[in-house]
Design a protein around this motif. Structure first.
Motif, PDB file in Angstrom:
ATOM      1  N   LEU A   8     -16.199 -20.839  27.892  1.00  0.00           N
ATOM      2  CA  LEU A   8     -16.028 -21.245  29.622  1.00  0.00           C
ATOM      3  C   LEU A   8     -14.869 -20.642  30.502  1.00  0.00           C
ATOM      4  N   GLY A   9     -13.945 -20.907  29.793  1.00  0.00           N
ATOM      5  CA  GLY A   9     -12.581 -20.262  30.556  1.00  0.00           C
ATOM      6  C   GLY A   9     -11.525 -20.702  29.608  1.00  0.00           C
ATOM      7  N   ILE A  10      -9.936 -19.178  30.253  1.00  0.00           N
ATOM      8  CA  ILE A  10      -8.770 -19.173  29.472  1.00  0.00           C
ATOM      9  C   ILE A  10      -7.423 -19.977  30.117  1.00  0.00           C
ATOM     10  N   ILE A  11      -7.070 -21.299  29.508  1.00  0.00           N
ATOM     11  CA  ILE A  11      -6.024 -21.277  29.763  1.00  0.00           C
ATOM     12  C   ILE A  11      -4.482 -20.734  30.175  1.00  0.00           C
ATOM     13  N   ARG A  12      -3.798 -20.525  31.706  1.00  0.00           N
ATOM     14  CA  ARG A  12      -3.346 -20.096  32.005  1.00  0.00           C
ATOM     15  C   ARG A  12      -1.989 -21.685  31.499  1.00  0.00           C
TER      16      ARG A  12
END
Ligand code: SAM
Length: 234
Positions: A8-12
């Motif tokens: 769903l998304g990527i952690i920064r």
């Protein structure tokens, strides 16, 4: 049954390597991160109402260790790294399905130039971690004060007392412009004693290094003290 699930998304996050990431979320409050949603989930509708919640559950993939397989038993650091228990009695990263679960602080929603993200706090997630589900934390159901904590009944060992040498203090200053929370982050991360379990409780003259954001933090530990020796560009 086999399933296919989507990122769903990527952690920064400031954690650029596994070493020194806390063992659970909530232990390093100053570890802020961004969860950048990816198409087709980067539409504001998917987050409608989410800001009413202070915390979120994140399901994620242990992407950096998933190729290393799993074993039926593991040696948790909380048991000194010697005793074996069943993989499902632990939160080990080496699992049949490499899925992790963390409860994190929600600080807000951001939106700019077609991008959509969540501002998070107190994370235990490596930079680049793929997120596969997001759910609100619901205190009445998720908080269980009478629960038994097995071999991890309370927070890990008492925190180390972290200090900076004058040189490290000087080297820290320019980094604070880009990362105002860096001093707090370094202190909280090192206070957790990131060394392997077998190193703890013994004399240790090693100089360690950990990468946070784009800098390398060098430190040594003589329990209960931890000294930051240098902060250099990675
Ligand atoms: N809170 C999660 C859970 O219970 O499923 C993670 C617990 S696991 C013991 C925490 C460790 O996972 C951290 O110390 C870090 O080393 C590791 N970790 C975090 N993100 C990771 C990733 N994307 N791939 C592999 N390991 C990761």
């Amino acid at each position: 049954m086999k399933f296919e699930i989507d990122t769903l998304g990527i952690i920064r996050s400031p954690y650029k390597e596994k070493f020194a990431i806390p063992r659970q979320p909530g232990l390093v409050k100053s570890a802020r991160a961004r969860l950048e949603l990816q198409p087709p989930y980067d539409q504001p509708d998917v987050l409608r109402g989410i800001e009413q919640f202070s915390h979120l559950w994140l399901s994620f993939v242990f992407h950096q260790t998933m190729d290393q397989g799993w074993h039926p038993t593991v040696r948790p650091p909380r048991l000194g790294g010697n005793e074996r228990v069943g993989v499902f009695a632990t939160r080990s990263t080496f699992r049949p399905n490499p899925l992790g679960l963390s409860v994190v602080e929600l600080h807000g929603v951001g939106r700019s130039r077609g991008k959509l993200w969540l501002e998070l706090g107190a994370v235990d997630l490596l930079d680049g971690t793929p997120i596969v589900d997001i759910k609100p934390y619901i205190p009445y159901a998720d908080s269980l004060p009478d629960a038994r904590g097995g071999f991890a009944p309370d927070a890990p060992t008492p925190p180390l007392c972290v200090s900076f040498t004058p040189e490290a203090e000087q080297q820290l200053q320019p980094w604070l412009k880009a990362h105002p929370e860096l001093r707090q982050l370094v202190s909280e991360v090192l206070a957790q004693d990131p060394r392997p379990a077998y190193k703890q409780g013994k004399p240790d003259d090693k100089v360690y290094g950990v990468r946070l954001f784009d800098c390398n933090v060098r430190f040594s530990i003589s329990e209960p003290a931890c000294q930051v020796l240098a902060i250099e560009a990675a």
